[in-house]
Write an enzyme that holds these catalytic residues in place. Structure first.
Site, PDB file in Angstrom:
ATOM      1  N   SER A  95       0.601  -1.686  -0.056  1.00  0.00           N
ATOM      2  CA  SER A  95       0.163   0.151   0.188  1.00  0.00           C
ATOM      3  C   SER A  95       0.799   1.485   0.139  1.00  0.00           C
ATOM      4  O   SER A  95       0.192   2.267  -0.824  1.00  0.00           O
ATOM      5  CB  SER A  95      -0.994  -0.018   1.092  1.00  0.00           C
ATOM      6  OG  SER A  95      -0.178   0.343   2.599  1.00  0.00           O
ATOM      7  N   THR A 123       3.718   2.137  -1.412  1.00  0.00           N
ATOM      8  CA  THR A 123       4.008   1.946  -3.131  1.00  0.00           C
ATOM      9  C   THR A 123       3.355   1.387  -4.050  1.00  0.00           C
ATOM     10  O   THR A 123       3.671   1.860  -5.088  1.00  0.00           O
ATOM     11  CB  THR A 123       5.485   1.810  -3.520  1.00  0.00           C
ATOM     12  OG1 THR A 123       5.022  -0.237  -2.899  1.00  0.00           O
ATOM     13  CG2 THR A 123       6.688   1.300  -2.010  1.00  0.00           C
ATOM     14  N   CYS A 127      -2.460  11.363   0.565  1.00  0.00           N
ATOM     15  CA  CYS A 127      -1.991  10.144   2.064  1.00  0.00           C
ATOM     16  C   CYS A 127      -1.099  11.601   1.580  1.00  0.00           C
ATOM     17  O   CYS A 127      -0.456  12.360   1.488  1.00  0.00           O
ATOM     18  CB  CYS A 127      -0.685   9.328   0.307  1.00  0.00           C
ATOM     19  SG  CYS A 127       0.443   9.216   1.811  1.00  0.00           S
ATOM     20  N   MET A 139       1.422   5.415   8.368  1.00  0.00           N
ATOM     21  CA  MET A 139       0.596   6.724   7.604  1.00  0.00           C
ATOM     22  C   MET A 139       1.148   7.739   7.649  1.00  0.00           C
ATOM     23  O   MET A 139       0.375   8.158   9.033  1.00  0.00           O
ATOM     24  CB  MET A 139      -1.022   6.109   6.876  1.00  0.00           C
ATOM     25  CG  MET A 139      -0.648   4.214   6.330  1.00  0.00           C
ATOM     26  SD  MET A 139      -0.518   3.399   7.838  1.00  0.00           S
ATOM     27  CE  MET A 139      -2.536   3.520   8.350  1.00  0.00           C
TER      28      MET A 139
END
Length: 405
Positions: free
Chosen positions: A70, A72, A108, A322
């Protein structure tokens, strides 16, 4: 190939492969994309899937730029901002590894760092705002969620400074520090930071043996996140990736909890919708500080951190944390009574919460700050702050078959 068969040649598209925080992605200027992909829709999704190498039944991304995790499997689009007092619009696509879809439902946080640096590399910031030497404040409009991010990007001799001595757990080599400010990171509207109206809920979970209800803090700050206590689901909070990701039953349990949280938060109306919304909400489990050894072999002592957090992204335990989930952690830690705040030892002596926490994750530790306050009985957060780094890994063109989008 027979004499009558023809195949579309590859097309090449200007692109930059960047690391941002503990993630990597393929960055594009909007105007460099093929015309059909300059607008949202099937062509853009198909292009990004082909760039990354998805869907890949082998789960390896051999035929694309993705790294089969997830962290990359990401693409980013930047353009001059359509919003007043902003430099760039930043749009982020999380590409599924084994399924044919791109999730546009969230941001992100790690690649937000890359967005700030890429905005300068790509000439999208007014030159008059860029110092010859010093710090450039890049004002980013995060178009997926409609929020402002301020990236403080170091500049040396008129260029982005990428090398430095800032170390980020989860990244092998040091680089230049970029400070990110996530402005007003909670959802807009009354009671929207806590969609259920509660700091802690009893979450009903179906299809998991031995679990019917769990205490959960469900928060929309940075990214919608469901926090549960590690001990309530049989963990210590010191787990590394292999412990969770090699256990199909554990992954199924976390997905069931995530679906239950998504339903309670109003993000989906039916459990079947979760399959096409893998990026949000995140699911994380928290615990009080303990000694453990990080994936790098680094020893983390209990007194090095305020709490432990492990989080899953796209169905797998994340190798670090994250960035958007870190915003959720910092925000929840600042609000007395949440599971995150309680794991960190509860409210401060003044009863006003915590303005910053350092938490342990599988790769090491991370510090995140948040400014939260209660107004008319509702909690609001003005901003969350953390430090990351970014670096260009490769630039030029990415190639895809011309008939693939």
């Amino acid at each position: 190939m027979t004499a009558t068969q023809t195949y579309a040649p590859q097309v090449k598209i200007p692109a930059t492969y960047m690391r941002g925080g503990t993630s990597k992605g393929v960055f594009f200027r909007l105007t460099d994309l093929p015309e059909a992909a300059q607008v949202p829709g099937a062509a853009r999704d198909k292009l990004f899937m082909r760039v990354i190498g998805s869907p890949d039944a082998y789960g390896a991304h051999i035929d694309g730029m993705g790294g089969a995790t997830s962290s990359t499997s990401k693409c980013v689009i930047l353009s001059k901002s359509s919003q007043p007092d902003h430099d760039v619009d930043y749009l982020y696509g999380q590409v599924s590894i084994d399924k044919a879809f791109v999730d546009w439902s969230g941001n992100c946080g790690n690649l937000s760092t890359g967005a700030g640096a890429f905005a300068l590399h790509a000439g999208l910031v007014d030159p008059s705002r860029i110092p010859q030497n010093g710090m450039c404040e890049v004002r980013i409009w995060q178009a997926n969620i409609g929020k402002t991010i301020i990236a403080h990007v170091p500049v040396t001799n008129g260029e982005v400074q990428e090398t430095g001595d800032f170390e980020l757990d989860g990244v092998t080599f040091p680089a230049a520090e970029i400070v990110l400010e996530f402005m007003n990171p909670s959802e807009d509207g009354e009671g929207s930071m806590f969609p259920t109206g509660n700091l802690v809920d009893e979450l009903e979970v179906e299809g998991v043996e031995g679990i019917t209800t769990l205490k959960a803090t469900m928060i929309s700050a940075g990214i919608p996140t469901v926090f549960v206590n590690a001990e309530d689901i049989g963990y210590t909070g010191t787990e590394l990736r292999e412990t969770i990701n090699t256990d199909p039953a554990a992954l199924a349990k976390f997905e069931a909890i995530r679906i239950a949280g998504a339903l309670r938060m109003g993000l989906i109306k039916d459990p079947s919708e979760a399959a096409t919304r893998q990026h949000t909400p995140k699911i994380a489990f928290v615990a009080k500080p303990k000694d453990y050894v990080a994936s790098s072999g680094k020893e983390i002592k209990a007194n090095d951190v305020d709490l432990l957090v492990r989080a899953l992204s796209m169905g797998k335990l994340h190798h670090a944390m994250m960035g958007t989930a870190a915003v959720a952690i910092g925000t929840a830690a600042a609000i007395p009574g949440t599971l995150v705040n309680l794991a960190a030892g509860g409210a401060s002596a003044s009863g006003e919460g915590r303005q910053a926490v350092r938490f342990g994750h599988p790769s090491g530790t991370l510090r995140v700050g948040a400014e939260a306050r209660q107004v008319n009985g509702e909690w609001t957060v003005t901003k969350a702050i953390m430090s990351r780094s970014a670096r260009i890994l490769m630039e030029g063109w990415v190639r895809v078959p011309g008939d693939s989008f």
